[in-house]
Design a protein around this motif. Structure first.
Motif: not given
Ligand code: UTP
Length: 277
Positions: A111-112, A223-225, A227-230
């Protein structure tokens, strides 16, 4: 302070929880009876004074663009058949002066990352974000409530919902020590995305935001947070050290239509009106 006139609607997600339905149809085009989810969100934004809708979309979501474009063939046929009510439904008066912009998110990095794609369209201003799969029925609408609070306090505001303990780990969750309970307003100390244990409260971020353009500074270097997502939540967390952010607990019926349970509940709730008439 300038009015909030732009809304970003990120609709590029994969919608994996609704496969196989979402293999060829975007999740946001799933109907709640006779209107797709995304139209509820656009209607909510437009009625709250938004003039520009910015979709963050993907190459598989062409039907969303088609839905908000004119369909002259169908209009002509309905016109000839004298079906005035149907014509009004496909060519809505309230969308007439609205600018629709479509930006592609190249890969679903979260989403980011989706919100970051619209950076060049947002100036030194507050802007709205609506997640179309969170359907909220209230009057005044949730985004209108958030816009009012953000204009009054001249700051970013996130919409909140109380969520039970078992489900809270699926959401962004806030912590707040400074509460104006009579106004449903919570000044954020912290926010954490999908807390595995010890959620800081039972107040979850629910589908609507009004953010200051400053958010892009934090999104750009993130950096990705989880679940590896931004994660948009992680950027809001960083922004908190420099700018105040409020949470607003809005009233109303809330349905997380990204989940099957929420989707079925929304249809059941709205179907009552049809069955009772
Ligand atoms: P969700 O996580 O609820 O949607 O994202 P999803 O990824 O489509 O759903 P599942 O989990 O696979 O079933 C919240 C919102 O953010 C958008 C989605 O379209 C949804 O409106 N999103 C998410 C993007 O636009 N891009 C992304 O990379 C991720």
């Amino acid at each position: 302070m300038p009015k909030v006139t732009k809304a970003i609607l990120p609709v590029a997600g994969l919608g994996t929880r609704f496969l196989p339905a979402t293999k060829a149809i975007p999740k946001e085009m799933l109907p709640i009876i006779d209107k797709p989810l995304v139209e509820y969100a656009v209607e909510e934004a437009v009625l709250a004074g938004i003039k520009e809708i910015i979709f963050i979309t993907s190459h598989t979501k062409r039907s969303i663009e088609d839905h908000f474009n004119r369909n002259y063939d169908l209009e002509e046929k309905l016109n000839q058949a004298g079906k005035k009510e149907s014509l009004k439904k496909i060519n809505r008066e309230i969308f007439k002066d609205i600018t629709f912009t479509y930006i592609k998110q190249k890969s679903q990095k979260g989403l980011g990352d989706a919100i970051l794609q619209a950076k060049h369209l947002i100036k030194d201003e507050l802007f709205a974000i609506l997640l179309a799969d969170d359907l909220i029925l209230n009057n005044p609408s949730s985004i209108e409530q958030l816009i009012n609070v953000s204009m009054e306090n001249k700051c970013s505001v996130i919409g909140l919902s109380k969520v039970n303990h078992d489900d809270i780990k699926k959401y962004g969750v806030i912590s707040s020590l400074e509460i104006n309970a009579d106004q449903n307003l919570f000044w954020l100390d912290d926010i954490v995305e999908k807390p595995r244990d010890n959620p800081p409260s039972d107040l979850a971020v629910f589908g609507r935001y009004v953010l200051s353009h400053n958010i892009f500074k934090y999104l750009e270097n993130l950096d990705p947070g989880i679940n590896g997502e931004i994660q948009l939540t992680d950027a809001i967390r960083l922004m908190l050290s420099d700018y105040p952010v409020a949470g607003y607990l809005y009233e109303g019926k809330k349905f997380d239509c990204g989940s099957k349970e929420g989707y079925v509940n929304a249809i059941t709730y709205l179907a009552k009106d049809i069955l009772d008439n």
